[in-house]
Design a protein around this motif. Structure first.
Motif, PDB file in Angstrom:
ATOM      1  N   VAL B  12       0.864  -1.190   0.000  1.00 44.11           N
ATOM      2  CA  VAL B  12       0.000   0.000   0.000  1.00 44.11           C
ATOM      3  C   VAL B  12       0.895   1.232   0.000  1.00 44.11           C
ATOM      4  O   VAL B  12       1.659   1.439   0.955  1.00 44.11           O
ATOM      5  CB  VAL B  12      -0.919   0.011   1.237  1.00 44.11           C
ATOM      6  N   ALA B  13       0.837   2.012  -1.060  1.00 41.24           N
ATOM      7  CA  ALA B  13       1.650   3.231  -1.115  1.00 41.24           C
ATOM      8  C   ALA B  13       0.815   4.449  -0.731  1.00 41.24           C
ATOM      9  O   ALA B  13      -0.411   4.409  -0.743  1.00 41.24           O
ATOM     10  CB  ALA B  13       2.232   3.424  -2.501  1.00 41.24           C
ATOM     11  N   ASN B  14       1.536   5.501  -0.378  1.00 42.65           N
ATOM     12  CA  ASN B  14       0.981   6.808   0.017  1.00 42.65           C
ATOM     13  C   ASN B  14       0.599   6.863   1.499  1.00 42.65           C
ATOM     14  O   ASN B  14       1.061   7.717   2.233  1.00 42.65           O
ATOM     15  CB  ASN B  14      -0.191   7.239  -0.869  1.00 42.65           C
ATOM     16  N   VAL B  15      -0.257   5.924   1.941  1.00 35.56           N
ATOM     17  CA  VAL B  15      -0.628   5.873   3.358  1.00 35.56           C
ATOM     18  C   VAL B  15      -1.083   7.260   3.855  1.00 35.56           C
ATOM     19  O   VAL B  15      -0.515   7.837   4.789  1.00 35.56           O
ATOM     20  CB  VAL B  15       0.543   5.362   4.232  1.00 35.56           C
ATOM     21  N   SER B  16      -2.090   7.794   3.191  1.00 33.20           N
ATOM     22  CA  SER B  16      -2.704   9.086   3.569  1.00 33.20           C
ATOM     23  C   SER B  16      -1.687  10.227   3.576  1.00 33.20           C
ATOM     24  O   SER B  16      -1.226  10.642   2.521  1.00 33.20           O
ATOM     25  CB  SER B  16      -3.405   8.984   4.927  1.00 33.20           C
ATOM     26  N   CYS B  17      -1.310  10.679   4.776  1.00 32.91           N
ATOM     27  CA  CYS B  17      -0.435  11.845   4.896  1.00 32.91           C
ATOM     28  C   CYS B  17       0.958  11.607   4.321  1.00 32.91           C
ATOM     29  O   CYS B  17       1.711  12.546   4.092  1.00 32.91           O
ATOM     30  CB  CYS B  17      -0.328  12.268   6.356  1.00 32.91           C
ATOM     31  N   GLY B  18       1.309  10.354   4.052  1.00 33.57           N
ATOM     32  CA  GLY B  18       2.629  10.047   3.493  1.00 33.57           C
ATOM     33  C   GLY B  18       2.624  10.010   1.982  1.00 33.57           C
ATOM     34  O   GLY B  18       3.420   9.281   1.375  1.00 33.57           O
ATOM     35  N   GLY B  23       5.090   3.726   2.171  1.00 34.49           N
ATOM     36  CA  GLY B  23       4.314   2.549   1.806  1.00 34.49           C
ATOM     37  C   GLY B  23       4.461   1.483   2.876  1.00 34.49           C
ATOM     38  O   GLY B  23       5.367   1.541   3.700  1.00 34.49           O
ATOM     39  N   PHE B  24       3.522   0.520   2.870  1.00 30.99           N
ATOM     40  CA  PHE B  24       3.701  -0.622   3.770  1.00 30.99           C
ATOM     41  C   PHE B  24       3.375  -1.915   3.030  1.00 30.99           C
ATOM     42  O   PHE B  24       2.739  -1.913   1.980  1.00 30.99           O
ATOM     43  CB  PHE B  24       2.898  -0.475   5.071  1.00 30.99           C
ATOM     44  N   LEU B 140       7.831  -0.179  -4.195  1.00 32.61           N
ATOM     45  CA  LEU B 140       8.995  -1.068  -4.285  1.00 32.61           C
ATOM     46  C   LEU B 140       9.679  -1.249  -2.930  1.00 32.61           C
ATOM     47  O   LEU B 140      10.039  -2.375  -2.548  1.00 32.61           O
ATOM     48  CB  LEU B 140      10.029  -0.488  -5.256  1.00 32.61           C
ATOM     49  N   ALA B 141       9.891  -0.136  -2.231  1.00 29.78           N
ATOM     50  CA  ALA B 141      10.661  -0.197  -0.984  1.00 29.78           C
ATOM     51  C   ALA B 141       9.991  -1.097   0.057  1.00 29.78           C
ATOM     52  O   ALA B 141      10.648  -1.968   0.633  1.00 29.78           O
ATOM     53  CB  ALA B 141      10.921   1.201  -0.443  1.00 29.78           C
ATOM     54  N   PRO B 142       8.682  -0.929   0.324  1.00 30.49           N
ATOM     55  CA  PRO B 142       8.067  -1.852   1.287  1.00 30.49           C
ATOM     56  C   PRO B 142       8.023  -3.296   0.783  1.00 30.49           C
ATOM     57  O   PRO B 142       8.144  -4.227   1.582  1.00 30.49           O
ATOM     58  CB  PRO B 142       6.658  -1.288   1.509  1.00 30.49           C
ATOM     59  N   ALA B 143       7.854  -3.503  -0.542  1.00 31.84           N
ATOM     60  CA  ALA B 143       7.856  -4.884  -1.058  1.00 31.84           C
ATOM     61  C   ALA B 143       9.221  -5.520  -0.812  1.00 31.84           C
ATOM     62  O   ALA B 143       9.323  -6.688  -0.459  1.00 31.84           O
ATOM     63  CB  ALA B 143       7.526  -4.885  -2.555  1.00 31.84           C
ATOM     64  N   MET B 144      10.279  -4.757  -0.968  1.00 33.70           N
ATOM     65  CA  MET B 144      11.641  -5.278  -0.827  1.00 33.70           C
ATOM     66  C   MET B 144      12.040  -5.430   0.643  1.00 33.70           C
ATOM     67  O   MET B 144      12.606  -6.447   1.043  1.00 33.70           O
ATOM     68  CB  MET B 144      12.609  -4.321  -1.533  1.00 33.70           C
ATOM     69  N   PHE B 145      11.756  -4.402   1.452  1.00 30.54           N
ATOM     70  CA  PHE B 145      12.253  -4.395   2.833  1.00 30.54           C
ATOM     71  C   PHE B 145      11.204  -4.883   3.847  1.00 30.54           C
ATOM     72  O   PHE B 145      11.549  -5.241   4.966  1.00 30.54           O
ATOM     73  CB  PHE B 145      12.694  -2.982   3.235  1.00 30.54           C
ATOM     74  N   GLY B 146       9.938  -4.852   3.469  1.00 36.06           N
ATOM     75  CA  GLY B 146       8.871  -5.196   4.403  1.00 36.06           C
ATOM     76  C   GLY B 146       8.526  -4.022   5.299  1.00 36.06           C
ATOM     77  O   GLY B 146       9.186  -2.974   5.267  1.00 36.06           O
ATOM     78  N   GLY B 147       7.495  -4.187   6.083  1.00 36.88           N
ATOM     79  CA  GLY B 147       7.081  -3.161   7.038  1.00 36.88           C
ATOM     80  C   GLY B 147       6.675  -1.852   6.388  1.00 36.88           C
ATOM     81  O   GLY B 147       6.190  -1.826   5.258  1.00 36.88           O
ATOM     82  N   PHE B 148       6.911  -0.782   7.112  1.00 35.33           N
ATOM     83  CA  PHE B 148       6.683   0.558   6.584  1.00 35.33           C
ATOM     84  C   PHE B 148       8.012   1.092   6.063  1.00 35.33           C
ATOM     85  O   PHE B 148       9.029   1.000   6.757  1.00 35.33           O
ATOM     86  CB  PHE B 148       6.161   1.498   7.678  1.00 35.33           C
ATOM     87  N   SER B 257      -5.387   3.566  -1.352  1.00 39.87           N
ATOM     88  CA  SER B 257      -4.167   2.783  -1.521  1.00 39.87           C
ATOM     89  C   SER B 257      -3.544   3.143  -2.865  1.00 39.87           C
ATOM     90  O   SER B 257      -4.180   2.983  -3.902  1.00 39.87           O
ATOM     91  CB  SER B 257      -4.505   1.293  -1.464  1.00 39.87           C
ATOM     92  N   GLY B 258      -2.328   3.634  -2.834  1.00 34.77           N
ATOM     93  CA  GLY B 258      -1.694   4.095  -4.067  1.00 34.77           C
ATOM     94  C   GLY B 258      -2.541   5.181  -4.705  1.00 34.77           C
ATOM     95  O   GLY B 258      -2.980   6.108  -4.020  1.00 34.77           O
ATOM     96  N   SER B 259      -2.807   5.051  -6.010  1.00 31.60           N
ATOM     97  CA  SER B 259      -3.689   6.039  -6.638  1.00 31.60           C
ATOM     98  C   SER B 259      -5.084   5.455  -6.820  1.00 31.60           C
ATOM     99  O   SER B 259      -5.860   5.925  -7.638  1.00 31.60           O
ATOM    100  CB  SER B 259      -3.094   6.497  -7.976  1.00 31.60           C
ATOM    101  N   GLY B 260      -5.394   4.420  -6.014  1.00 34.71           N
ATOM    102  CA  GLY B 260      -6.709   3.805  -6.057  1.00 34.71           C
ATOM    103  C   GLY B 260      -6.793   2.777  -7.171  1.00 34.71           C
ATOM    104  O   GLY B 260      -5.829   2.559  -7.883  1.00 34.71           O
ATOM    105  N   PRO B 261      -7.963   2.152  -7.361  1.00 36.84           N
ATOM    106  CA  PRO B 261      -9.204   2.373  -6.606  1.00 36.84           C
ATOM    107  C   PRO B 261      -9.251   1.684  -5.242  1.00 36.84           C
ATOM    108  O   PRO B 261     -10.219   1.872  -4.530  1.00 36.84           O
ATOM    109  CB  PRO B 261     -10.273   1.788  -7.542  1.00 36.84           C
ATOM    110  N   SER B 262      -8.225   0.909  -4.875  1.00 39.16           N
ATOM    111  CA  SER B 262      -8.305   0.228  -3.575  1.00 39.16           C
ATOM    112  C   SER B 262      -8.294   1.242  -2.423  1.00 39.16           C
ATOM    113  O   SER B 262      -7.704   2.319  -2.524  1.00 39.16           O
ATOM    114  CB  SER B 262      -7.142  -0.752  -3.399  1.00 39.16           C
TER     115      SER B 262
END
Lengths: 307, 307
Positions: B12-18, B23-24, B140-148, B257-262
């Motif tokens: 999930v990228a962006n995470v509202s204020c981020g 991403g997480f 990419l970063a959360p997919a690679m490293f995990g977490g936030f 989530s990201g640019s949607g629609p999720s």
């Protein structure tokens, strides 16, 4: 206890990328105040030393915050306030905030702490508003709580205490020039580019992370303000020369303290902070402008009782 | 080892204020890929299952990132890639990012890890750029490293791993509608009000603080996007109803989530995350739009080897 002497510290607000929401607390510079219970009701300022400030309670920052708290209570006695002002008004290191928190902190101690620090900050906001014409808490919160404080919201007041790495020191230069608040305000952009705003919150999130993880390198890389500093730094003579000298002397980063004219630098370790001071002095002594300098550990306790 | 099977997670990228920097990583949904060393030189995609994607290496996200890495090496052998696509392209939960990190992660394992995860992410950025037309790394970063993961900067690539509270769960709804990237981009404001930008970085700093301190209440209060969500949420039917239903069912907060629609929601504990899923289903089943839902613990490990 009928009398208390307190130390009310200077503070650095904004902290580059934390514009308008972040501040940290200094150790080596601050006001002293004596608060005394009196039979006479009300709030009375009986002594002011150091700078010329109004004695009328409702025209004095300390007085206004004290009144806000006093009026919330129903007491059959009053308080006297003596102010030994050491933070120059208009220096940009939280002079009015120190005054505003000092009176309410002292009164609260004499009363046996009926209020929390958060509640005291709410009263202090009323005093600070007299000086700055708007309600904000990014100097008040670090003065009251110590360390780094993130003011997430003013109304309702939400303050987050951010941990401060042990070896973090600040070097402050206060050029003795006057920046009019109106002029400083006028330079604030009403709108900013989305991409700059994104850079700013990336940096601010990163600063919070660096403070939590004691990562001085990340703290340094995050101390960038792409929104306000490019405008306001124009009002501060030799701003770029000072920040370059600081970095060259080993500082993690620099920025405008509050709305200026003071400039802060953060360093890892006292020795570096002193080197930074000397490098800035070397640069500024050519400017033909009088200045004060302070080197201070980050004060993690905030306002405190003397005696 | 000549062959490896990996799980490449949704994110999930962006995470509202981020927005644009955070991403997480999810646990319960992701692609599977098989990477195999071959005598034949070059990168060859030999099997794709699940969704219709191009087999030509230079037109496939996995292929492009694999090529970026392959061209950085000087090998006398090649790689085959099999893709078992489970994340729907266009869903807004990092489908292309999962493809982009999968190939380079797998190849790196087969080669005995010559590259760091950060370097792998740099190659993956090239693949991601094929899908999204710009270089970014917040999936990419959360997919690679995990977490936030906080992507402080793309060039140079600076990724900060933010800790993730143990009881944090995500609930995702993916409404089966198509949002065109061009339309979603067009809704981004070029300029934003300074006061909104300040609110956003206060919230983002606060989110980082909440994640560091396992403070679910602060995380919830920080999950607000005053900059992008008010515009983009218009493209997602029943967005407000979903986020209200989530909050009423106990979620800490929700966002695009990201640019949607999720739409993602975060909750403390699996039970609440499931309640949130049920509440959202109840709301969305009236919408007459097909949807998928996922409940997932925050995946703190990121991409991993299966077998």
């Amino acid at each position: 206890m009928n009398e208390i002497k307190i130390f009310s510290p200077a503070t650095v607000a904004n902290v580059s990328c934390g514009f308008d929401v972040m501040g940290f607390c200094l150790d080596s510079v601050g006001d002293e105040m004596v608060i005394r219970k009196t039979e006479k009701k009300g709030i009375h300022i009986t002594h002011i030393e150091g700078f010329n400030l109004p004695y009328e309670t409702d025209k004095n920052v300390s007085g206004v915050s004290a009144l806000a708290m006093y009026n919330d209570l129903d007491l059959d006695f009053g308080f006297e306030i003596e102010i030994y002002k050491k933070i120059k008004p208009g220096s940009g290191i939280g002079s009015s905030a120190a005054s505003a928190v000092g009176s309410v902190f002292g009164m609260n101690e004499l009363l046996g702490r009926p209020y929390s620090k958060r509640q005291l900050t709410e009263f202090a906001i009323k005093g600070e508003a007299l000086a700055s014409k708007c309600e904000h808490a990014d100097n008040l919160a670090p003065a009251m709580f110590g360390g780094f404080a993130l003011v997430k919201s003013v109304s309702p007041l939400e303050i987050l205490e951010i941990p401060s790495p042990k070896e973090l020191y600040a070097t402050i230069i206060h050029p003795q020039i006057e920046i009019k608040t109106s002029e400083s305000r006028a330079l604030l952009p009403k709108e900013v580019k989305l991409e700059d705003a994104i850079t700013q919150w990336a940096n601010f999130g990163s600063l919070i992370h660096g403070l939590h993880t004691n990562n001085y390198e990340i703290i340094g890389k995050s101390l960038k303000d792409v929104i306000v500093e490019p405008h306001r730094s124009k009002l501060i003579p030799y701003f770029d020369a000072v920040t370059k000298a600081a970095i060259n002397a080993g500082a993690l980063g620099s920025g405008i303290s509050g709305s200026g004219p003071s400039i802060f630098s953060l360093s890892q370790g006292e020795e570096t902070a002193i080197n930074v001071k000397e490098a800035i002095e070397k640069t500024y002594s050519k400017a033909g402008i009088e200045y004060d300098m302070h080197v201070s550990k980050i004060n993690t306790k905030g306002i405190k009782i003397l005696n």
